[in-house]
Design an enzyme around this catalytic site. Structure first.
Site: not given
Length: 435
Positions: A326-328
């Site tokens: 997720e994201c990073g």
């Protein structure tokens, strides 16, 4: 239910987090068991709440969460003596279209839970006029009970007298007045505060907030106006966990994991197996799924690029089992990450994604995603609600689109996530599964 209050404000930047942390610690020091909550999608404030109160803080989000889920999460207060919830932005600020239970405003949470609101008002640059703001908030929505205000950044005793005079004339109760203190501001990064774990002196800071709040706020009066919530007892429901044995990255680069998600996965029998990529650790060999949450990988890109044991362990796992970021975490699954100085760092290469912080652009907002491919045990067609907030841009994304993603107004979002076999990633952080 446990009596509670929502600490809110007319706008961001009024000092409500400082007040919240000070109150949590002061009450804890008095032996009061306080359960903190945070309105809206926020990873950072709840970590400060936990440091101040000694209890995990949970997010309550009216756009992403159905009513039963809000009630289930609120059930974490059943063994507490008092609830303190912190609002986000201004009390009535939300998105244009309602979601599962509301439009994401803190007022939705106060209304749903039946908690009175205490407004933290920055009175710098005004005196009696602050009462007009308070009165407007008190009358704007009669389904919300604004119990009173805390005056913040008061310049002098005279300034306080004038502000209190205005509040008295408007019939607004004042629970306290905090003198202006520039040394009480916590440092910020990107879209919020610097993470709690990064403050070596955090406990000392919070004790300072506690002493400050105790000297200037009538804490007993706040406790007296707290009201038992009107939510119904329910089990939180985010849906099926993505696997039964989940290797979860947890360290300074991967810290954005919602407590309600982990609690729900465990309730369904999932086992969480933490590991640290920054310490060059491999995920557990017997894990069914590796989950890389968001965080600040761009601040640790060099170390992550050099973590060869982590890379090898992830590749070994990916030969037979799914990996999700997720994201990073999604960025780390890609080929490369370009930091703010323009230096490209080799990431794990399980996806073709290349992201860059050299040309910053803010991506912020709620997301509703319909999966085009499974994410672990989450099936194709599953509908997930969540939010996106980051400053990176996509330089390359050659893989298939993982989901059809829209924002809170139903507009298609180009950051769709991507997948390659059972390797998946999204820029949005999941809050709930819709049933």
């Amino acid at each position: 239910m446990t009596p509670g209050l929502l600490i809110a404000a007319p706008a961001s930047g009024t000092g409500k987090t400082t007040v919240m942390l000070g109150l949590l610690r002061a009450l804890r020091n008095d032996g009061v068991v306080v359960q903190p909550f945070k309105s809206g999608p926020d990873y950072i404030d709840p970590a400060f709440h936990r440091a101040a109160s000694g209890r995990a803080s949970f997010n309550l989000d009216s756009w992403a969460m159905p009513a039963a889920m809000l009630d289930g999460i609120a059930g974490h207060a059943r063994d507490a003596e008092l609830v303190l919830a912190e609002g986000s932005m201004g009390l009535f600020d939300g998105v244009a279209r309602a979601g599962a239970t509301g439009n994401g405003a803190s007022a939705d949470i106060a209304r749903h839970m039946g908690w009175p609101v205490v407004l933290v008002i920055d009175v710098s640059g005004q005196a009696q006029s602050a009462a007009a703001t308070a009165l407007g908030f008190a009358r704007f929505d009669h389904s919300i009970d604004v119990a009173g205000v805390i005056l913040n950044r008061v310049a002098s005793p005279r300034h306080e007298r004038l502000a209190r005079t205005g509040m008295a004339a408007a019939g607004i109760r004042v629970f306290g007045a905090l003198p202006r203190r520039g040394d009480l501001k916590l440092p910020e990064r990107h879209l919020g505060l610097v993470q709690a774990a990064e403050h070596a002196d955090l406990d000392e800071r919070i004790e300072g907030y506690s002493a400050f709040v105790r000297a200037h706020i009538d804490i007993a009066a706040l406790r007296a106006v707290a009201r038992a919530g009107n939510g119904r007892a329910a089990a939180a429901t985010t849906g099926t966990p993505p696997a039964q044995r989940i290797a979860l990255a947890q360290d300074a680069a991967f810290s954005f994991t919602y407590p309600h998600m982990l609690d729900e996965w465990r309730r369904f029998g999932a086992e969480i197996l933490p590991f640290s990529p920054l310490a060059d650790e491999r995920p557990a060999a017997h894990a069914d799924l590796v989950w890389l949450p968001g965080g600040y990988p761009e601040l640790h890109a060099g170390r992550l690029a050099a973590a060869r044991n982590f890379h090898a362990g992830l590749h070994d796992h990916a030969l037979t089992r799914p990996v999700h970021g997720e994201c990073g975490g999604y960025m780390v699954l890609g080929e490369g990450l370009v930091d703010a100085a323009g230096v490209r760092h080799r990431m794990t290469g399980l996806l073709g994604l290349v992201t860059s912080f050299a040309q910053r652009r803010m991506h912020l907002g709620y997301r509703r995603a319909t999966l085009n491919a499974p994410v672990g045990a989450l099936p194709t067609g599953a509908i997930l609600t969540g939010h996106e907030f980051h400053y990176s841009t996509i330089a390359e994304q050659p893989d298939a689109e993982l989901a059809s993603v829209v924002d809170a107004e139903g507009t298609q979002v180009t950051e769709s996530g991507s997948y390659r076999g059972a390797i998946t990633g999204t820029f949005f952080h999941m809050i709930a599964q819709q049933r």
